[in-house]
Write a protein that holds these residues in place. Structure first.
Motif, short mmCIF file in Angstrom:
data_model
loop_
_atom_site.label_atom_id
_atom_site.label_comp_id
_atom_site.label_asym_id
_atom_site.label_seq_id
_atom_site.Cartn_x
_atom_site.Cartn_y
_atom_site.Cartn_z
N SER A 101 0.80 -1.23 0.00
CA SER A 101 0.00 0.00 0.00
C SER A 101 0.83 1.27 0.00
O SER A 101 0.31 2.36 -0.30
CB SER A 101 -0.93 0.03 1.22
OG SER A 101 -1.85 -1.04 1.17
N MET A 102 2.10 1.18 0.35
CA MET A 102 2.95 2.37 0.41
C MET A 102 3.75 2.59 -0.87
O MET A 102 4.70 3.38 -0.89
CB MET A 102 3.90 2.25 1.61
CG MET A 102 3.18 2.18 2.94
SD MET A 102 4.30 2.16 4.37
CE MET A 102 4.91 0.48 4.32
N LYS A 103 3.36 1.94 -1.93
CA LYS A 103 4.15 1.96 -3.17
C LYS A 103 4.43 3.39 -3.65
O LYS A 103 3.54 4.23 -3.69
CB LYS A 103 3.42 1.17 -4.26
CG LYS A 103 4.25 0.95 -5.52
CD LYS A 103 3.55 -0.04 -6.46
CE LYS A 103 3.58 -1.44 -5.90
NZ LYS A 103 3.00 -2.42 -6.83
N THR A 104 5.69 3.62 -4.01
CA THR A 104 6.28 4.87 -4.53
C THR A 104 6.51 5.94 -3.47
O THR A 104 7.00 7.02 -3.78
CB THR A 104 5.48 5.49 -5.70
OG1 THR A 104 4.29 6.11 -5.21
CG2 THR A 104 5.16 4.48 -6.79
N LEU A 105 6.20 5.66 -2.20
CA LEU A 105 6.42 6.67 -1.16
C LEU A 105 7.88 6.79 -0.75
O LEU A 105 8.26 7.77 -0.12
CB LEU A 105 5.58 6.36 0.08
CG LEU A 105 4.06 6.35 -0.05
CD1 LEU A 105 3.41 6.27 1.32
CD2 LEU A 105 3.56 7.56 -0.82
#
Length: 533
Positions: A101-105
């Motif tokens: 869910s935290m992709k690219t953060l």
């Protein structure tokens, strides 16, 4: 001609099954493709062109050369794989699925920053059980789509009974082969004794029984937690004979012991040791349980010899170890006791093919550097595509003490990939191993089988519920990302050390390289919607 069998044990099981229930067996014949098999007698890959592969139930029942498919095989479905390449599924020996869910953060983060902003401790209270379920499920589907059929998941989303059970349920529902390793850690409001009770409940209910998912243990504090707690974890692993025990280990300038550190007002514990020596002293290395040491970036020669003696493995995660800055100075010297992993897939590639390709070229670079520093020109290549292929497949099975995984040989598990050999990137191939390792993309994977069942077919996941799952995940991820985007990036204190002054090296700001002319004009900002400046 039959390829030499994997193990007499597996062969006996297979023959018993096919002799007794041949009429009822669910069999599939992959006909007319190029098969990258494994010859145990020669301990090497073996290529069979225009061959056929028979899957009966969850295992490989036969491998046949061109024109030698028997006429008396069980009733079966034929899948034409002419001009295609059949390989074992890839094995990922280190992943944290719940973080999808935290992709690219965290595209530009370091390991120091990761611990304070995105780790298991920084995520306490952010994820509901439903969030964990969707994030874990999305992760495994992403892996399956990219040809990863087996995942060792270091499941440190164990913040409550509910979040723990949710991650396990997602792993089971994915249909992939998941070694789901429950993480025991000191988090707020959910003590290790409570986690042990939760783990026992999970083991007793055995909801994973008769599925490709199995139960393991992840623990990062063998060298620092109170002896009683460490003993409880070791005794639990031994008592239940879990499928795997896995642990992070770093050492080097990152420290020689585990430590509590305060970042972003969150008290967290950084795992930096967990040396194989610790686990040998506890009796774990000599047990029948496979032990996987994730990263082992600063593995010593003595520790490697210990792993060889006890036949335990490290998981090299090439992209992760370069991304976060702990690198891998000696890992290329330990590849006979190593497999490949992905790690925090929300920050970079989530497929093992990419890891194998990066690692192959990194090893070549490392070894070429020596002669070049002496003004000599290398006359041979130190690492082959075959070795990269084995690290991505068979070595993963060996790391898990499962010689029936990661290979195509009679009696092995039918975890298989079918590649489109006529795609633009693979067109014209001659060597199928080189075609996969150096030229293919994950988009060339047409079919993925786990336990003999299609989990991806004709380029699409077979779960018809995936669109609805995708939509639910996107809604969950949007909320979770909003929470993390509200957090400001940490700034190190002058003279601050990684993990504390008595543990790791002092933090140092490194030079910035620039792709744009001018003074620091090219680094730019992260294009994150809703982030704090």
């Amino acid at each position: 001609m039959f390829i030499p069998s994997l193990l007499a044990y597996w062969q006996a099981i297979l023959y018993a099954a096919t002799c007794c229930v041949a009429v009822e067996a669910n069999s599939t014949l992959l006909a007319g493709g190029t098969i990258i098999a494994f010859n145990e007698g020669e301990n090497a890959l073996q290529v069979i062109r225009d061959g056929s592969l028979l899957v009966t139930g969850d295992r490989i029942a036969g491998i046949y050369e061109s024109g030698k498919t028997p006429s008396d095989i069980p009733e079966h479905t034929v899948v034409n794989v002419t001009n295609k390449i059949i390989t074992p599924g890839f094995i990922d020996t280190h992943r944290h699925g719940w973080q999808t869910s935290m992709k690219t953060l965290a595209s530009n983060t370091t390991l120091w920053e990761y611990f304070g902003r995105f780790s298991e401790f920084a995520s306490v209270g952010v994820f509901s059980a439903e969030d964990v379920y969707l994030s874990q499920l999305a992760s495994v589907y992403e892996a399956v789509n990219a040809g990863v059929t087996t995942v060792l998941d270091h499941a440190h989303h164990t913040w409550s009974n509910e979040t723990s059970n949710a991650g396990l349920r997602a792993s089971i529902d994915s249909g992939a082969r998941v070694f789901w390793a429950y993480a025991f850690h000191n988090v707020t409001n959910f003590t290790v004794p409570e986690q042990i009770a939760n783990f026992r409940d999970i083991a007793q209910k055995s909801t994973f029984k008769d599925t490709p998912t199995s139960l393991g243990i992840a623990y990062d504090y063998f060298g620092s937690d109170p002896e009683e707690q460490v003993k409880d974890i070791v005794d639990l692993a031994m008592e239940l004979n879990v499928s795997v025990v896995t642990t992070h280990t770093l050492q080097g300038p990152f420290g020689s012991k585990n430590t509590a550190s305060k970042g972003l007002a969150i008290l967290l514990t950084i795992p930096v040791s967990n040396s194989p020596i610790h686990l040998e002293q506890l009796g774990l290395l000599a047990s029948s349980i496979p032990i996987v040491f994730s990263h082992a970036s600063f593995l010593t020669y003595q520790e490697l010899q210990l792993l060889r003696k006890t036949n335990q493995y490290i998981s090299i995660t090439p992209e992760s170890e370069m991304h976060y800055g702990h690198t891998h100075p000696h890992s290329h010297l330990a590849m006979d006791q190593a497999a490949l992993g992905v790690d925090t897939h929300f920050t970079f590639s989530a497929d093992i093919l990419t890891q194998a390709r990066i690692w192959l070229q990194k090893v070549r670079y490392l070894i070429f550097t020596g002669p070049l520093e002496l003004w000599r020109v290398p006359s041979n290549n130190p690492m082959s595509v075959n070795q990269a292929f084995l690290l991505a497949t068979r070595n993963g099975g060996l790391a898990l003490h499962r010689p029936d995984l990661g290979v195509i040989t009679e009696g092995a598990k039918a975890d298989l990939l079918v590649w489109d050999g006529t795609s633009p990137s693979m067109l014209g191939w001659n060597d199928p191993v080189a075609a996969v390792i150096l030229h293919a993309s994950v988009g060339d994977i047409e079919h993925v089988l786990v336990d003999g069942k299609f989990v991806k077919k004709d380029g699409k996941l077979t779960n018809t519920d995936y669109p609805a799952i995708r939509d639910r995940f996107l809604e969950s991820a949007k909320r979770i990302q909003g929470v993390f985007l509200e957090r400001a990036r940490p700034i190190p204190e002058p003279g601050e050390h990684f993990g504390g002054e008595d543990v790791g090296g002092e933090l140092m700001e490194v030079m910035l390289v620039d792709a744009v002319r001018g003074d620091g004009s090219g680094y730019g900002t992260e294009f994150l919607d809703g982030s704090k400046p």
